[in-house]
Design a protein around this motif. Structure first.
Motif, PDB file in Angstrom:
ATOM      1  N   VAL A 348       0.837  -1.201   0.000  1.00  0.00           N
ATOM      2  CA  VAL A 348       0.000   0.000   0.000  1.00  0.00           C
ATOM      3  C   VAL A 348       0.876   1.257   0.000  1.00  0.00           C
ATOM      4  O   VAL A 348       0.624   2.210  -0.751  1.00  0.00           O
ATOM      5  CB  VAL A 348      -0.959   0.010   1.209  1.00  0.00           C
ATOM      6  CG1 VAL A 348      -1.641   1.370   1.345  1.00  0.00           C
ATOM      7  CG2 VAL A 348      -1.984  -1.094   1.076  1.00  0.00           C
ATOM      8  N   GLU A 349       1.930   1.252   0.830  1.00  0.00           N
ATOM      9  CA  GLU A 349       2.813   2.416   0.893  1.00  0.00           C
ATOM     10  C   GLU A 349       3.519   2.654  -0.442  1.00  0.00           C
ATOM     11  O   GLU A 349       3.570   3.788  -0.952  1.00  0.00           O
ATOM     12  CB  GLU A 349       3.844   2.209   2.002  1.00  0.00           C
ATOM     13  CG  GLU A 349       4.814   3.381   2.148  1.00  0.00           C
ATOM     14  CD  GLU A 349       5.872   3.133   3.216  1.00  0.00           C
ATOM     15  OE1 GLU A 349       6.725   4.022   3.420  1.00  0.00           O
ATOM     16  OE2 GLU A 349       5.846   2.053   3.840  1.00  0.00           O
ATOM     17  N   THR A 350       4.072   1.579  -1.005  1.00  0.00           N
ATOM     18  CA  THR A 350       4.761   1.706  -2.292  1.00  0.00           C
ATOM     19  C   THR A 350       3.791   2.065  -3.405  1.00  0.00           C
ATOM     20  O   THR A 350       4.077   2.915  -4.256  1.00  0.00           O
ATOM     21  CB  THR A 350       5.484   0.387  -2.637  1.00  0.00           C
ATOM     22  OG1 THR A 350       6.372   0.039  -1.578  1.00  0.00           O
ATOM     23  CG2 THR A 350       6.257   0.516  -3.944  1.00  0.00           C
ATOM     24  N   GLY A 351       2.636   1.429  -3.383  1.00  0.00           N
ATOM     25  CA  GLY A 351       1.633   1.692  -4.402  1.00  0.00           C
ATOM     26  C   GLY A 351       1.100   3.110  -4.360  1.00  0.00           C
ATOM     27  O   GLY A 351       0.767   3.690  -5.404  1.00  0.00           O
ATOM     28  N   SER A 352       1.029   3.681  -3.177  1.00  0.00           N
ATOM     29  CA  SER A 352       0.572   5.065  -3.052  1.00  0.00           C
ATOM     30  C   SER A 352       1.521   6.015  -3.770  1.00  0.00           C
ATOM     31  O   SER A 352       1.088   6.991  -4.399  1.00  0.00           O
ATOM     32  CB  SER A 352       0.456   5.446  -1.575  1.00  0.00           C
ATOM     33  OG  SER A 352      -0.522   4.654  -0.931  1.00  0.00           O
ATOM     34  N   LEU A 353       2.818   5.730  -3.689  1.00  0.00           N
ATOM     35  CA  LEU A 353       3.793   6.530  -4.420  1.00  0.00           C
ATOM     36  C   LEU A 353       3.622   6.360  -5.928  1.00  0.00           C
ATOM     37  O   LEU A 353       3.605   7.338  -6.692  1.00  0.00           O
ATOM     38  CB  LEU A 353       5.211   6.129  -4.006  1.00  0.00           C
ATOM     39  CG  LEU A 353       6.362   6.749  -4.814  1.00  0.00           C
ATOM     40  CD1 LEU A 353       6.364   8.270  -4.665  1.00  0.00           C
ATOM     41  CD2 LEU A 353       7.695   6.149  -4.386  1.00  0.00           C
ATOM     42  N   VAL A 354       3.454   5.120  -6.364  1.00  0.00           N
ATOM     43  CA  VAL A 354       3.277   4.847  -7.779  1.00  0.00           C
ATOM     44  C   VAL A 354       2.024   5.537  -8.321  1.00  0.00           C
ATOM     45  O   VAL A 354       2.024   6.081  -9.436  1.00  0.00           O
ATOM     46  CB  VAL A 354       3.208   3.326  -8.019  1.00  0.00           C
ATOM     47  CG1 VAL A 354       2.805   3.028  -9.469  1.00  0.00           C
ATOM     48  CG2 VAL A 354       4.541   2.665  -7.698  1.00  0.00           C
ATOM     49  N   MET A 355       0.952   5.548  -7.526  1.00  0.00           N
ATOM     50  CA  MET A 355      -0.303   6.144  -7.984  1.00  0.00           C
ATOM     51  C   MET A 355      -0.175   7.650  -8.208  1.00  0.00           C
ATOM     52  O   MET A 355      -0.938   8.232  -8.984  1.00  0.00           O
ATOM     53  CB  MET A 355      -1.426   5.854  -6.991  1.00  0.00           C
ATOM     54  CG  MET A 355      -1.900   4.402  -6.979  1.00  0.00           C
ATOM     55  SD  MET A 355      -2.412   3.808  -8.612  1.00  0.00           S
ATOM     56  CE  MET A 355      -3.763   4.917  -8.977  1.00  0.00           C
ATOM     57  N   LYS A 356       0.761   8.288  -7.544  1.00  0.00           N
ATOM     58  CA  LYS A 356       1.004   9.717  -7.804  1.00  0.00           C
ATOM     59  C   LYS A 356       1.522   9.908  -9.229  1.00  0.00           C
ATOM     60  O   LYS A 356       1.126  10.848  -9.926  1.00  0.00           O
ATOM     61  CB  LYS A 356       2.013  10.277  -6.792  1.00  0.00           C
ATOM     62  CG  LYS A 356       1.593  10.146  -5.327  1.00  0.00           C
ATOM     63  CD  LYS A 356       0.306  10.881  -5.024  1.00  0.00           C
ATOM     64  CE  LYS A 356       0.022  10.957  -3.523  1.00  0.00           C
ATOM     65  NZ  LYS A 356      -0.158   9.647  -2.884  1.00  0.00           N
ATOM     66  N   PHE A 357       2.424   9.013  -9.663  1.00  0.00           N
ATOM     67  CA  PHE A 357       2.901   9.070 -11.042  1.00  0.00           C
ATOM     68  C   PHE A 357       1.759   8.787 -12.016  1.00  0.00           C
ATOM     69  O   PHE A 357       1.633   9.459 -13.049  1.00  0.00           O
ATOM     70  CB  PHE A 357       4.025   8.047 -11.254  1.00  0.00           C
ATOM     71  CG  PHE A 357       5.349   8.455 -10.678  1.00  0.00           C
ATOM     72  CD1 PHE A 357       6.185   9.320 -11.374  1.00  0.00           C
ATOM     73  CD2 PHE A 357       5.766   7.974  -9.446  1.00  0.00           C
ATOM     74  CE1 PHE A 357       7.409   9.695 -10.855  1.00  0.00           C
ATOM     75  CE2 PHE A 357       6.988   8.347  -8.907  1.00  0.00           C
ATOM     76  CZ  PHE A 357       7.814   9.215  -9.616  1.00  0.00           C
ATOM     77  N   VAL A 358       0.945   7.779 -11.694  1.00  0.00           N
ATOM     78  CA  VAL A 358      -0.183   7.425 -12.558  1.00  0.00           C
ATOM     79  C   VAL A 358      -1.136   8.608 -12.693  1.00  0.00           C
ATOM     80  O   VAL A 358      -1.602   8.932 -13.793  1.00  0.00           O
ATOM     81  CB  VAL A 358      -0.917   6.188 -12.015  1.00  0.00           C
ATOM     82  CG1 VAL A 358      -2.197   5.925 -12.811  1.00  0.00           C
ATOM     83  CG2 VAL A 358      -0.014   4.958 -12.059  1.00  0.00           C
ATOM     84  N   ALA A 359      -1.423   9.264 -11.572  1.00  0.00           N
ATOM     85  CA  ALA A 359      -2.319  10.426 -11.602  1.00  0.00           C
ATOM     86  C   ALA A 359      -1.776  11.515 -12.512  1.00  0.00           C
ATOM     87  O   ALA A 359      -2.525  12.152 -13.269  1.00  0.00           O
ATOM     88  CB  ALA A 359      -2.510  10.967 -10.183  1.00  0.00           C
ATOM     89  N   PHE A 360      -0.462  11.722 -12.477  1.00  0.00           N
ATOM     90  CA  PHE A 360       0.150  12.782 -13.280  1.00  0.00           C
ATOM     91  C   PHE A 360       0.135  12.430 -14.764  1.00  0.00           C
ATOM     92  O   PHE A 360      -0.225  13.250 -15.613  1.00  0.00           O
ATOM     93  CB  PHE A 360       1.577  13.028 -12.793  1.00  0.00           C
ATOM     94  CG  PHE A 360       2.267  14.172 -13.466  1.00  0.00           C
ATOM     95  CD1 PHE A 360       1.758  15.461 -13.400  1.00  0.00           C
ATOM     96  CD2 PHE A 360       3.436  13.971 -14.179  1.00  0.00           C
ATOM     97  CE1 PHE A 360       2.389  16.529 -14.040  1.00  0.00           C
ATOM     98  CE2 PHE A 360       4.080  15.025 -14.813  1.00  0.00           C
ATOM     99  CZ  PHE A 360       3.548  16.308 -14.741  1.00  0.00           C
TER     100      PHE A 360
END
Length: 460
Positions: A348-360
């Motif tokens: 979840v912690e790592t994925g939350s970081l990845v999702m910021k890139f996805v959002a951008f």
């Protein structure tokens, strides 16, 4: 801003969103049912399902391009051209079915070389072989679904898609788990359920096509090798581009997986969540492509910039909404798929970081999807395919360098985001250059035939 094309866009987009999501949604159903069967089956459906989409993507993209020919013919009022274009897709589907059947078994054996556990590899082989051997049905469905969309009858695509989902869900539950007196076949049952659902959809499309008089015109259904070569010259690059894109992102996941199991799991989940944004955007792009086909067929090239601009606004609004969701609710979204194991919190912690890139990158991906569909519908498929392969090669080379020199999740996702931005910029410049105006998608119309074939109405 004038939004005159938006109502027609939205009318077409809904069914196309369902159509583009069909295989992925069926695989999600299979994964849910298989979770009740065995962990080996759950592990196997991921790579096997991705491989099915990778190989079938080329077949879909090629045969499904018949919908572009249909849209151009429909736009110019050429009823025989509509029927002939649909038959190009049907003939291509037949060839694709034979090719897929011939290569299904040898390709399936490659899973035994992947280094997976023997039982997992056996499950991967079984699922891939059955789905690949049955490729004729989804490819035919793609071609005839394109015919319906091209003549402006998307509601029927929706009905067929929903029915195929229902068939897949019922058969998957019965054949995987042995319910309702059916044999317990495990992952083979899931594959058979998917192929059966695709066969039902293809059959329904055939019935609709026949009722519309699609078999009535002997000249239209005759295989014209000159026109087929013309069709393949535009359609094959489209199929290659789809498979190439799937391959590029699959290799990206493979490289990310070298960072560790947690990183791979987080990125795999992020891609699944990204589907919430991507498939509606793709449906919007394909709907815009139909409108572009109608306009080009009618000789209204000057309408295409307005169609594209208005469609892009709608797509960007959708992607912006999803980007905000991904950015502010990344942790809860990841938690839905992370499970409750020992690594769940780290995922979840790592994925939350990845999702910021996805959002951008969603904001750039709207341009990517929309202009890619518009250019393809305008006939610029060869340039798209060549350019995308060059961009992908550069992307993968840089990814390899990062992996060798300074591997990190942030560096690799920064590169991925840059790749999405670069292709969006390139597509924008290509569209603005107007080279697509010089491309002739279909030849001169032949003598007209009864209008019911073009409109999709039943014969009397």
């Amino acid at each position: 801003m004038n939004l005159s094309h938006v109502p027609r866009l939205l009318k077409l987009a809904g069914p196309m969103i369902l159509s583009t999501s069909a295989i992925t949604l069926m695989q999600i159903i299979d994964a849910i049912v298989l979770s009740q069967h065995s962990s080996e089956a759950v592990a196997a459906i991921g790579p096997a399902g991705m491989a099915v989409i990778l190989f079938q993507g080329f077949l879909f993209g090629t045969a499904g391009y018949a919908g572009t020919f249909v849209a151009h013919s429909h736009g110019r009022g050429d009823a025989r051209g509509v029927c002939s274009s649909a038959w190009l897709g049907i003939h291509c589907s037949l060839a694709s079915g034979v090719l897929a059947l011939a290569t299904a078994w040898p390709l399936a054996q490659l899973f035994h070389l992947a280094g997976h556990e023997p039982l997992v590899a056996a499950n991967e082989t079984s699922y891939f072989f059955i789905c690949m051997a049955g490729s004729f049905f989804p490819v035919l469905g793609s071609a005839l679904g394109g015919w319906l969309s091209g003549i402006g009858r998307p509601a029927q695509v929706t009905g067929v898609t929903f029915l195929s989902f229902a068939v897949n869900a019922v058969l998957a539950w019965g054949l995987v788990l042995g319910e309702w007196g059916m044999p317990r076949l495990g992952i083979a049952g899931a594959a058979l359920a998917t192929v059966a659902a695709q066969a039902v959809a293809a059959l329904l499309y055939v019935v609709l096509f026949l009722k519309a008089g699609g078999y009535a015109d002997r000249v239209a259904r005759r295989l014209d090798w000159t026109e087929m070569r013309r069709f393949l010259s535009l359609a094959t690059p489209m199929g290659l581009r789809i498979s190439g894109e799937l391959a590029a992102w699959t290799l990206f996941l493979v490289v990310v997986g070298r960072l560790g199991t947690v990183e791979l799991a987080a990125c795999s989940i992020a891609f699944r969540i990204n589907g919430m944004a991507f498939f509606p955007a793709l449906g919007l792009g394909q709907a815009a492509g139909v409108l572009v086909g109608h306009a080009r067929g009618a000789g209204r090239d000057d309408d295409i910039p307005a169609i594209t601009a208005q469609s892009l606004v709608v797509c960007e609004l959708w992607m912006l909404a999803m980007a905000v969701l991904f950015a502010i609710a990344s942790a809860p979204l990841m938690a839905v798929f992370a499970g409750s194991g020992a690594d769940a919190a780290r995922i979840v912690e790592t994925g939350s970081l990845v999702m910021k890139f996805v959002a951008f990158y969603c904001l750039f991906d709207a341009v990517n999807v929309m202009l890619g569909c518009v250019l393809a519908s305008a006939g610029d498929t060869q340039w798209i395919a060549r350019t995308f392969f060059v961009c992908s090669a550069v992307f993968l080379c840089l990814l390899w360098l990062i992996d060798r020199i300074a591997p990190s999740l942030v560096a690799e996702w920064t590169l991925a985001t840059g790749f999405v931005f670069a292709t969006a910029l390139i597509w924008s410049l290509r569209f603005r250059a107007g080279e697509w105006r010089k491309i002739e998608v279909i030849a001169d119309a032949e003598a007209p035939v009864p209008a019911h074939i073009a409109s999709g109405e039943a014969t009397t």
